[in-house]
Write a protein that holds these residues in place. Structure first.
Motif, mmCIF file in Angstrom:
data_model
loop_
_atom_site.group_PDB
_atom_site.id
_atom_site.type_symbol
_atom_site.label_atom_id
_atom_site.label_comp_id
_atom_site.label_asym_id
_atom_site.label_seq_id
_atom_site.Cartn_x
_atom_site.Cartn_y
_atom_site.Cartn_z
ATOM 1 N N LYS A 176 0.826 -1.090 -0.078
ATOM 2 C CA LYS A 176 -0.153 0.083 -0.002
ATOM 3 C C LYS A 176 0.742 1.412 -0.093
ATOM 4 O O LYS A 176 0.538 2.156 -0.802
ATOM 5 C CB LYS A 176 -0.847 0.025 1.253
ATOM 6 C CG LYS A 176 -1.758 1.204 1.337
ATOM 7 C CD LYS A 176 -2.775 1.151 2.424
ATOM 8 C CE LYS A 176 -3.857 2.328 2.737
ATOM 9 N NZ LYS A 176 -4.530 2.196 3.962
ATOM 10 N N ASP A 177 2.013 1.407 0.699
ATOM 11 C CA ASP A 177 2.808 2.445 0.711
ATOM 12 C C ASP A 177 3.335 2.604 -0.461
ATOM 13 O O ASP A 177 3.589 3.899 -0.830
ATOM 14 C CB ASP A 177 4.029 2.221 1.915
ATOM 15 C CG ASP A 177 3.387 2.146 3.511
ATOM 16 O OD1 ASP A 177 2.259 2.586 3.732
ATOM 17 O OD2 ASP A 177 4.165 1.537 4.124
ATOM 18 N N VAL A 178 3.806 1.615 -1.022
ATOM 19 C CA VAL A 178 4.491 2.103 -2.605
ATOM 20 C C VAL A 178 3.500 2.548 -3.528
ATOM 21 O O VAL A 178 3.886 3.589 -4.184
ATOM 22 C CB VAL A 178 5.347 1.004 -2.886
ATOM 23 C CG1 VAL A 178 5.726 0.881 -4.315
ATOM 24 C CG2 VAL A 178 6.430 0.404 -2.166
ATOM 25 N N LYS A 179 2.339 1.940 -3.519
ATOM 26 C CA LYS A 179 1.129 2.344 -4.344
ATOM 27 C C LYS A 179 1.044 3.785 -4.107
ATOM 28 O O LYS A 179 0.521 4.579 -5.016
ATOM 29 C CB LYS A 179 -0.054 1.375 -4.157
ATOM 30 C CG LYS A 179 0.078 0.121 -4.772
ATOM 31 C CD LYS A 179 -1.454 -0.751 -4.436
ATOM 32 C CE LYS A 179 -1.283 -2.163 -4.732
ATOM 33 N NZ LYS A 179 -2.492 -2.737 -4.499
ATOM 34 N N GLU A 180 0.844 4.256 -2.793
ATOM 35 C CA GLU A 180 0.507 5.690 -2.473
ATOM 36 C C GLU A 180 1.410 6.559 -2.900
ATOM 37 O O GLU A 180 1.444 7.545 -3.331
ATOM 38 C CB GLU A 180 0.229 5.700 -0.902
ATOM 39 C CG GLU A 180 -1.252 4.905 -0.618
ATOM 40 C CD GLU A 180 -1.526 5.068 0.898
ATOM 41 O OE1 GLU A 180 -0.379 5.603 1.740
ATOM 42 O OE2 GLU A 180 -2.611 4.719 1.231
ATOM 43 N N ALA A 181 2.799 6.068 -2.664
ATOM 44 C CA ALA A 181 4.038 6.939 -2.919
ATOM 45 C C ALA A 181 3.707 7.213 -4.619
ATOM 46 O O ALA A 181 4.238 8.268 -5.007
ATOM 47 C CB ALA A 181 5.165 6.201 -2.711
ATOM 48 N N MET A 182 3.523 6.055 -5.151
ATOM 49 C CA MET A 182 3.485 6.282 -6.808
ATOM 50 C C MET A 182 2.421 7.222 -7.106
ATOM 51 O O MET A 182 2.654 8.035 -8.080
ATOM 52 C CB MET A 182 3.401 5.112 -7.121
ATOM 53 C CG MET A 182 3.575 4.766 -8.955
ATOM 54 S SD MET A 182 3.312 3.106 -9.478
ATOM 55 C CE MET A 182 4.890 2.329 -8.795
ATOM 56 N N LYS A 183 1.375 7.012 -6.488
ATOM 57 C CA LYS A 183 0.023 7.814 -6.956
ATOM 58 C C LYS A 183 0.356 9.518 -6.650
ATOM 59 O O LYS A 183 0.109 10.260 -7.408
ATOM 60 C CB LYS A 183 -0.993 7.681 -6.058
ATOM 61 C CG LYS A 183 -1.830 6.377 -6.537
ATOM 62 C CD LYS A 183 -2.769 6.045 -5.708
ATOM 63 C CE LYS A 183 -3.612 4.727 -5.993
ATOM 64 N NZ LYS A 183 -4.581 4.363 -4.938
ATOM 65 N N LYS A 184 1.330 9.485 -5.372
ATOM 66 C CA LYS A 184 1.671 11.077 -5.089
ATOM 67 C C LYS A 184 2.615 11.359 -6.080
ATOM 68 O O LYS A 184 2.573 12.647 -6.515
ATOM 69 C CB LYS A 184 2.323 10.726 -3.770
ATOM 70 C CG LYS A 184 2.785 12.177 -3.218
ATOM 71 C CD LYS A 184 3.360 12.053 -1.884
ATOM 72 C CE LYS A 184 4.027 13.439 -1.288
ATOM 73 N NZ LYS A 184 4.764 13.145 -0.005
ATOM 74 N N VAL A 185 3.645 10.830 -6.576
ATOM 75 C CA VAL A 185 4.722 11.498 -7.566
ATOM 76 C C VAL A 185 3.764 11.418 -8.878
ATOM 77 O O VAL A 185 4.097 12.541 -9.574
ATOM 78 C CB VAL A 185 5.872 10.276 -7.709
ATOM 79 C CG1 VAL A 185 6.569 10.540 -8.990
ATOM 80 C CG2 VAL A 185 6.767 10.119 -6.395
ATOM 81 N N LEU A 186 3.194 10.647 -9.520
ATOM 82 C CA LEU A 186 2.371 10.735 -10.595
ATOM 83 C C LEU A 186 1.339 12.121 -10.627
ATOM 84 O O LEU A 186 1.281 12.767 -11.674
ATOM 85 C CB LEU A 186 1.656 9.437 -10.890
ATOM 86 C CG LEU A 186 2.435 8.148 -11.388
ATOM 87 C CD1 LEU A 186 1.507 7.051 -11.435
ATOM 88 C CD2 LEU A 186 3.334 8.595 -12.606
ATOM 89 N N GLY A 187 0.775 12.091 -9.514
ATOM 90 C CA GLY A 187 0.146 13.216 -9.162
ATOM 91 C C GLY A 187 0.521 14.576 -9.093
ATOM 92 O O GLY A 187 0.188 15.758 -9.952
#
Length: 313
Positions: free
Chosen positions: A295-306
């Motif tokens: 979950k942490d990696v997914k959220e970090a990826m969404k944050k960077v992509l966002g």
């Protein structure tokens, strides 16, 4: 004798899959695709672990080490493989073979120990949650990572020169697509029992001891998880460890078969395809395994992509 000494430093011919020419173009495309996926996936993991402060933890520090290791491992072997698959020239220089052998052995050893270190980290997180920050302090996890890297490179520093110095009586054809220890031992023209015994002893230290530590760690983890009363708690603990267990299974399954059997029982065809698996498949799926279940990696990826999308707008 002089000619034999001279031939000892000549290059090698990597036979690879040249006996199956119809496979070479297909393999070139497959290997290139997996190599690009490996670079993209592992660079993403490293980038996320650097830019997102939530990932500044021991688990992601070790994961970034694993990603960097996988990038180095594939870059040390795949470009030469692609070159040989693409054209008729199957040669590799003596120096090129020596460098490739050294780094393949070294980085494979590092991964064995690093996976054990990661298992200990998961043990501390699940079994000692209240003391985790005290146990896994920055100095300790830096030292554990250093032990992993030094163990792998130390092992290779012993085995690579010993393998390359074996008399070959002019034999240059290596029935493999990279300079790997079992294949090079196989073309020696002397009794290799002493070297094989040394290789087995070091393999016990580099492969089996870390595997035992992993199994012991997960034995304690399983016992701790079974004591958790809430289903949500058990699921969280399982998700925390399942990615690492999957990676351990993929990596160790092939490594044990490759390096813990005598050279005279070594099947070159099986060895080629197993090496192909842990050289191109395992490093490319590691980021995917950790990303899909984390979950942490997914959220970090969404944050960077966002952020990237916001900057474009």
């Amino acid at each position: 004798m002089e000619n034999d000494n001279t031939s000892a430093f000549e290059g090698f011919i990597l036979v690879g899959f040249s006996d199956r020419p119809h496979l070479e173009l297909i393999l070139f495309v497959v290997v290139l695709t997996f190599y690009l996926l490996t670079l993209l996936g592992n660079m993403t993991i490293i980038l996320l672990s650097v830019v997102d402060s939530r990932l500044h933890t021991p688990m992601y520090f070790f994961l970034a080490n694993l990603s960097f290791l996988d990038m180095c491992f594939t870059t040390g072997s795949i470009p030469q493989m692609l070159y040989n698959l693409w054209g008729a020239d199957k040669t590799i220089s003596y120096l090129g073979c020596a460098i490739q052998l050294y780094f393949v052995l070294a980085l494979g050893g590092v991964e064995c120990v690093l996976l054990a270190v990661m298992a200990y980290d998961r043990y501390a997180a699940v079994c000692k949650p209240l003391h985790y920050a005290v146990i896994m302090h920055p100095r300790l996890y830096g030292q554990l990572a250093s032990v992993a890297w030094l163990s792998g490179f130390g092992n290779s520093l012993i085995m690579a020169p010993q393998t390359l110095m074996l008399p070959r009586c002019g034999r240059r054809r290596v029935d493999h697509f990279l300079c790997e220890m079992p294949a090079l031992i196989g073309i020696a023209c002397v009794d290799t029992m002493t070297l094989e015994t040394l290789a087995f002893a070091l393999a016990v230290f580099i492969i089996l001891v870390p595997l035992i530590l992993i199994l012991v760690s997960y034995g304690y983890i399983a016992r701790a998880v079974l004591r958790i009363k809430s289903a949500a708690g058990r699921k969280k603990a399982f998700n925390t460890c399942s990615s690492h267990l999957t990676v351990v299974s993929l990596f160790y399954g092939t490594i044990i078969y490759m390096y813990l059997q005598p050279a005279n029982t070594y099947s070159q065809d099986q060895g080629k395809f197993l090496t192909l698996f842990y050289t191109i498949v395992t490093p490319s799926v590691n980021p995917l395994i950790y990303t899909l279940r984390n979950k942490d990696v997914k959220e970090a990826m969404k944050k960077v992509l966002g952020k990237g999308e916001a900057e474009v707008e």
